[in-house]
Design an enzyme around this catalytic site. Structure first.
Site, PDB file in Angstrom:
ATOM      1  N   CYS A 257      75.224   4.262  21.788  1.00 42.52           N
ATOM      2  CA  CYS A 257      74.237   4.790  20.825  1.00 42.52           C
ATOM      3  C   CYS A 257      74.207   3.965  19.545  1.00 42.52           C
ATOM      4  O   CYS A 257      73.324   4.154  18.704  1.00 42.52           O
ATOM      5  CB  CYS A 257      74.542   6.242  20.496  1.00 42.52           C
ATOM      6  SG  CYS A 257      75.051   7.192  21.917  1.00 42.52           S
TER       7      CYS A 257
ATOM      8  N   HIS B  75      65.828  10.699  19.861  1.00 40.91           N
ATOM      9  CA  HIS B  75      66.995   9.820  20.023  1.00 40.91           C
ATOM     10  C   HIS B  75      66.826   8.880  21.218  1.00 40.91           C
ATOM     11  O   HIS B  75      67.545   8.972  22.197  1.00 40.91           O
ATOM     12  CB  HIS B  75      68.256  10.681  20.162  1.00 40.91           C
ATOM     13  CG  HIS B  75      69.542   9.909  20.242  1.00 40.91           C
ATOM     14  ND1 HIS B  75      69.713   8.651  19.713  1.00 40.91           N
ATOM     15  CD2 HIS B  75      70.734  10.224  20.813  1.00 40.91           C
ATOM     16  CE1 HIS B  75      70.958   8.226  19.952  1.00 40.91           C
ATOM     17  NE2 HIS B  75      71.584   9.152  20.619  1.00 40.91           N
TER      18      HIS B  75
END
Ligand code: ZN
Lengths: 130, 382
Positions: free
Chosen positions: B83, B330
């Site tokens: 991430c 996201h």
């Protein structure tokens, strides 16, 4: 899963074998080539204590497809009596039974199935011992 | 090392972009950033993406995107740090310009998550496959382990976790690029579907498609192109243990603490001097723990601070004015680049309804996995 990948993990998953650093005594699970505590490269095989306490846990209700038939199931982090910490499922418990701080014993169980024709994958799960 | 500035920004809408491909969205964001900067070329580019191989079956993203952006034969490299891929890509662009090797570099991030069926399995590849994921733990599960430990240690409440999601949706509602532009109530969070106790669906960032890009340039180039100068004041990247269980504590993230210390030292500022911050709120508990690890609140006080509203746009410590990962979306590799875009807009005074008054110094914090990697930058308007 390619069988060699599974076979490599058998000593750890079936027999809880780790590597004890000969210089600082830190137990690595799985064993490593270099000790993260003291950078020593010498280890001896050691078998982990199979009892410890539950540090934290959760109930998984949405899982990857491989585990979707198993939900809900509990997963926790257990600190064994020799200080080693492992992530594993907490088996044989009703949802309300599980609490942080409980004594846990690691037992040998089936963890997952690798598809219809693949390997049955075994390893350790925790059960509450009081 | 010479001074580096961000001189152009561009991003796609974040959301379920069924009609657009991985290539489409990256090129759209990259073209917007290039046009915004006004430059007529780029010297090289970095593409942050967590797992285009598993999500879409496409690797070799540097070359793919250079080709479709029509910038071959410049060097183009794919950067992966779960991430934190976008943050790591930006840092490479920053270092390349700071070192003098290049003058103008594009740093982008992209993820196309709706082209696969088992997102949970792909995201779990950021954790330890043999010692965490083998046992069935998911990413929400790992953060739930942290949440339970945090609530146990500090007597934090479910309401306090919910306050983070409520605030981020309130901010996201003001962001035209956000995936979710609806406000939510604490009751909605606390009655949403349980994913991994105590985390519910509305504690979790969504599955998203999206891309974002920025143009990074030397200060000399920046001065020729722009009136508003946004300088990169500090950059740091750290690593930590891949498995959550290897950490001494589950209620602090050592990689975040160390990266924060490094950036504060490099920038010569204290947490009090940061006017606006974007943090990696992949789950509500993450924003709380990170807000403490960055030095904004004492350990164990982050949850209370969220509930008191101390992190809202109007208060002294605005966190995730963009809506955060929770409401903005996201798309993993694009996430951090979108964070820096929010800070760029805040420092330029162009954040519209989300504008923090007199924002001069901003921070972005991006992490991979359960904090096995972390990238932090501090930007300053000069
Ligand atoms: Zn050692």
């Amino acid at each position: 899963m390619i069988p060699s990948r599974y076979v490599r993990e058998i000593p750890q998953r079936y027999r809880l074998e780790g590597g004890k650093c000969l210089k600082c005594g830190h137990i690595n699970f799985p064993s490593r080539l270099i000790c993260p505590e003291c950078k020593s490269k010498e280890f001896e095989k050691t078998v982990l204590q199979d009892e410890g306490k539950l540090l934290t846990y959760t109930i998984i209700r949405v899982a990857a497809e491989k585990f979707s038939q198993e939900t809900p199931f509990a997963v926790g982090i257990v600190e064994l009596n020799d200080g080693v910490r492992v992530t594993c499922q907490i088996a044989d418990a009703e949802e309300g039974d599980i609490q942080i701080g409980q004594r846990i014993k690691l037992v040998f169980r089936k963890i997952q199935e690798d598809g219809k024709a693949g390997i049955l994958c075994y390893g350790y799960k925790g059960v509450i011992v009081g | 090392m010479r001074d580096v500035a961000v001189i152009g920004i561009g991003m796609t809408q974040f959301g379920e972009l069924w009609g657009k491909s991985l290539k489409d969205i990256f090129v759209e964001a990259a073209l917007k950033a290039t046009e915004d900067s006004g430059v007529d070329h780029i010297d090289s580019m970095y593409v942050g993406a967590m797992s285009s191989g598993l999500f879409v079956g496409q690797e070799h993203l540097g070359a793919v995107m250079a080709d479709y952006l029509a910038v071959t034969p410049i060097p183009a490299t794919h950067i992966e740090s779960a991430c934190a891929s976008g943050g790591a890509a930006f840092r490479q662009a920053y270092l390349e310009v700071a070192s003098g090797a290049s003058d103008i570099v594009l740093a982008g991030g992209v993820e196309k998550m709706t082209d696969t069926s088992d997102v949970t399995e792909v995201l779990a590849t950021a954790a330890d496959q043999e010692y965490e994921v083998f046992h069935g733990v998911t990413f929400p599960g790992l953060y739930a382990l942290m949440a339970n430990a945090y609530m146990h240690q500090y007597k934090a409440t479910r309401e306090q976790l919910a306050a983070v999601a409520v605030k981020n949706h309130r901010n996201g509602a003001k962001n035209p690029n956000a995936q979710y532009r609806n406000e939510i109530t604490p009751e909605q969070v606390m009655t949403s579907t349980m994913v991994a106790d105590p985390l519910r669906l509305l504690d979790c960032s969504p599955v998203s498609d999206g891309a974002a890009a920025v143009i990074v340039a030397s200060m000399d180039v920046a001065k020729k192109m722009k009136k508003n100068l946004i300088r990169v004041k500090a950059s740091a990247q750290t690593s930590g243990t891949i498995a959550l269980h290897s950490r001494e504590s589950f209620t602090t993230l050592p990689s975040v603490v160390r990266a924060a210390e490094k950036t504060y030292t490099m920038a010569g500022v204290t947490p009090d001097q940061i006017n606006v911050v974007e943090v990696h709120d992949c789950f509500t508990i993450a924003e709380i723990i990170v807000s403490e690890d960055l030095g904004f609140f004492e350990k164990g006080k982050g949850a209370e601070a969220a509930e008191k509203g101390l992190t809202s746009i109007e208060c002294k410590r605005p966190i995730n004015t963009s809506g955060g990962l929770k409401a903005k979306g996201h798309p993993v590799g694009a996430t951090w680049i979108a964070q820096i875009i929010e800070i760029y807009e805040q420092l330029s005074g162009t954040a519209g309804e989300r504008q923090v008054k007199n924002a001069r110094i901003g921070m972005t914090q991006n992490m991979g996995g359960t904090g096995a990697s972390c990238v932090i930058h501090i930007l300053e308007a000069i």
